[in-house]
Design a protein around this motif. Sequence first.
Motif: not given
Length: 423
Positions: A333-360
């Motif tokens: 489609f020659v178009h990328v929605a910015h929220p997809w890119v930003v959201g992906t970066c946020v999920l990847v960045a927060m992954a290490p800190g999630m080790l201290f939380l329960p799965p739910v």
Amino acid sequence: MTTDRYVGLIRDPDQPQRATAVELFYDLVFVFMLARLAEALIHDLHPLGAYEALILLLATWWVWSYTNLATDTLDSSRPAVQLLVIAIMFGSLVMSTAVPDAFDGRGPLFASAYVGIHLGRSLVLAVILRRHRLRNRPLRGLFWFGMSGALWFAGAFSPGGERVLLWTLALALDYLGPMLRWPTPWLGRSPAWEWNLAGEHLAERYRQFIIIALGETIVITARTFRSSDYGSQRVAAFVTAFATTVLLWWIYFYRTREKLGNAITGSADPGRETKWAGYAHLVMVAGVVLTTVADELIIKHPYGPMQESWIAVIIGGPVLFLLGRTLLGHEVFVHVAHPWVVGTCVLVAMAPGMLFLPPVAVSAVVVAVLFAIVLADALSTRERRSGTVPGVAARRRTGWRRAGWRRTGWRRVRKGPFLYRKR
């Protein structure tokens, strides 16, 4: 074969390009197939087990994808084509029964079903299309799947480590063929016109497979919740699992103005668009499989001790889905929605800190990020429709040189390393 009967077997591009009942019937096998893949991964949740599941997923996708290309060429409302699809359906069902033990005792069964499907389908197509201008397409398939089939069978009768290596080489050969346009002795490479496909039909089939994958996630979520007690912790996990599936569905289907069928048929190189659409959907399906594994884990162990592998599937599933959706937007489609890119970066960045939380709790955070992505995408789309922000075309005109594109119309033409739009 008479001319009328021969013409009747080929899909008429002037007729409505809708999936037929036999294609939907065939897809039922893959509900079970994806569930078996998730089952195999959850019982072998480590890097080697994940890689083995990836090999099986790539093989599964290639069976579905090539069968889809066959029904895109042939009219699947014809009894002869329906029999072919049902025969492939039976082979796919045999494959699915061997999935959990494909790297143990059922490797020969899995390899036999996989290779048999590809060679058998190519042989039938070679007979049907023997007097048609597409007659060389299945012949190339016989050559390439014959080469990879030797590796599949060699791996099936080899021990574990060698089997992984040989099946990796076999899949590399299978996926390399389309990239090189199937160069074959005496036939050469496949010309672009051989892949002027029914874009509307392909788009509908891709949408249906995403629905099937998400539906399998719903089934696993409900089955896991039913088999456990109905405590408040598991109820919360059940709700977050369902919300994740709904948000992934929304991310894929919200942009109704993006017509995949029009993007394929309107391209100067439909084969290229078909290839990239297939790869993008494969990445999204891989994300859904990981999400299925995550849903089962968080429902069974909502407050269990967090592990790195659990973080990988809980966060990795949505990340892969967003990456696939971004790839589809960029290449087709020659178009990328910015929220997809930003959201992906946020999920990847927060992954290490999630080790201290329960799965739910990790699942709840993922739901919050996905909801923010959906909300931001919906607001940006509404603003573009109301004219309060520059449209896509305006932004492209201002940044054309930097992006390596030139605005000349509506069709896309490859010239050198770039793609150009041409009326």
